[in-house]
Design a protein around this motif. Sequence first.
Motif, mmCIF file in Angstrom:
data_model
loop_
_atom_site.group_PDB
_atom_site.id
_atom_site.type_symbol
_atom_site.label_atom_id
_atom_site.label_comp_id
_atom_site.label_asym_id
_atom_site.label_seq_id
_atom_site.Cartn_x
_atom_site.Cartn_y
_atom_site.Cartn_z
ATOM 1 N N SER A 1 58.628 -54.815 -3.877
ATOM 2 C CA SER A 1 59.552 -53.778 -4.219
ATOM 3 C C SER A 1 61.153 -54.098 -3.744
ATOM 4 O O SER A 1 61.215 -54.983 -2.930
ATOM 5 C CB SER A 1 58.841 -52.473 -4.014
ATOM 6 O OG SER A 1 59.711 -51.674 -4.770
ATOM 7 N N HIS B 1 56.748 -44.843 -13.984
ATOM 8 C CA HIS B 1 57.683 -46.036 -13.859
ATOM 9 C C HIS B 1 57.401 -47.279 -12.752
ATOM 10 O O HIS B 1 56.491 -46.713 -11.873
ATOM 11 C CB HIS B 1 59.126 -45.605 -13.437
ATOM 12 C CG HIS B 1 59.210 -44.989 -12.040
ATOM 13 N ND1 HIS B 1 58.765 -43.820 -11.740
ATOM 14 C CD2 HIS B 1 59.507 -45.492 -11.087
ATOM 15 C CE1 HIS B 1 58.782 -43.543 -10.612
ATOM 16 N NE2 HIS B 1 59.282 -44.645 -9.885
ATOM 17 N N ASP C 1 64.910 -46.261 -4.240
ATOM 18 C CA ASP C 1 64.648 -44.803 -4.312
ATOM 19 C C ASP C 1 64.865 -44.216 -2.999
ATOM 20 O O ASP C 1 64.252 -44.684 -1.941
ATOM 21 C CB ASP C 1 63.140 -44.599 -4.809
ATOM 22 C CG ASP C 1 63.424 -45.114 -6.426
ATOM 23 O OD1 ASP C 1 64.390 -45.324 -7.161
ATOM 24 O OD2 ASP C 1 62.234 -45.099 -6.824
ATOM 25 N N ASN D 1 53.627 -45.961 -2.588
ATOM 26 C CA ASN D 1 53.866 -46.130 -4.041
ATOM 27 C C ASN D 1 52.647 -46.177 -4.743
ATOM 28 O O ASN D 1 51.749 -46.772 -4.352
ATOM 29 C CB ASN D 1 54.658 -47.184 -4.474
ATOM 30 C CG ASN D 1 56.360 -47.115 -4.140
ATOM 31 O OD1 ASN D 1 56.847 -46.182 -4.514
ATOM 32 N ND2 ASN D 1 56.863 -48.017 -3.002
ATOM 33 N N ARG E 1 66.328 -43.287 -7.716
ATOM 34 C CA ARG E 1 67.560 -44.435 -7.682
ATOM 35 C C ARG E 1 68.625 -43.973 -6.695
ATOM 36 O O ARG E 1 69.721 -44.338 -6.984
ATOM 37 C CB ARG E 1 67.922 -44.957 -9.069
ATOM 38 C CG ARG E 1 66.897 -45.322 -9.998
ATOM 39 C CD ARG E 1 66.283 -46.602 -9.602
ATOM 40 N NE ARG E 1 65.259 -47.041 -10.595
ATOM 41 C CZ ARG E 1 63.939 -46.915 -10.216
ATOM 42 N NH1 ARG E 1 63.585 -46.322 -9.277
ATOM 43 N NH2 ARG E 1 63.032 -47.348 -10.969
ATOM 44 N N PRO F 1 60.509 -41.163 -5.276
ATOM 45 C CA PRO F 1 60.091 -41.983 -6.414
ATOM 46 C C PRO F 1 60.879 -41.569 -7.578
ATOM 47 O O PRO F 1 60.965 -40.577 -7.958
ATOM 48 C CB PRO F 1 58.818 -41.461 -6.622
ATOM 49 C CG PRO F 1 58.215 -41.119 -4.955
ATOM 50 C CD PRO F 1 59.371 -40.354 -4.667
ATOM 51 N N GLY F 2 61.532 -42.678 -8.256
ATOM 52 C CA GLY F 2 62.327 -42.700 -9.442
ATOM 53 C C GLY F 2 63.752 -42.273 -9.339
ATOM 54 O O GLY F 2 64.277 -42.189 -10.354
ATOM 55 N N ASN G 1 57.661 -49.518 -9.988
ATOM 56 C CA ASN G 1 58.485 -49.712 -8.731
ATOM 57 C C ASN G 1 58.373 -51.032 -8.065
ATOM 58 O O ASN G 1 58.999 -51.063 -6.958
ATOM 59 C CB ASN G 1 58.537 -48.458 -8.209
ATOM 60 C CG ASN G 1 57.295 -48.101 -7.450
ATOM 61 O OD1 ASN G 1 56.511 -48.978 -7.152
ATOM 62 N ND2 ASN G 1 57.033 -46.764 -7.338
#
Length: 133
Positions: free
Chosen positions: A54, A44, A58, A100, A64, A61-62, A46
């Motif tokens: 960014s 995904h 989060d 990231n 939200r 990671p991912g 980010n």
Amino acid sequence: MSRTYRRLPDDFGRERSRNRRTEEGFLCRRCHEFADAEAPGTGHRNHCPRCLWSVHVDERPGDRASPCGGGMEPIAVWVRPGGEWALVHRCGTCHGVRVNRIAGDDSEAVLLSLAARPMAKPPFPLERLPRRR
Ligand SMILES: [Zn+2]
Ligand SMILES: [Zn+2]
């Protein structure tokens, strides 16, 4: 007296924003360019592929899961043990630091300038380094 409203699920907003991001991408707050959701080489996207900034959304990671929402500045490139490059982001609001993965279409010029920044501004004069004869 009866309640006339229906309670929304706790993850209502989060679920919606995640769907919007994965289906359509996002508008970068920093450079105001649109970034497609599809990011080659990573699950995904980010961060913005043009300026690499960014947003702190989060916890992991991912997920939200962060309520912070601060802008995250790319501050460094980290080379993982296998040689893969990763971006270090620092949040301007909570000062949290995150690592990231880079994406295949991230700006190579911005990545290189970030990686070269410490070498371009050494904290000591280079002529002080010992020289071999
Ligand atoms: Zn951007
Ligand atoms: Zn934050």
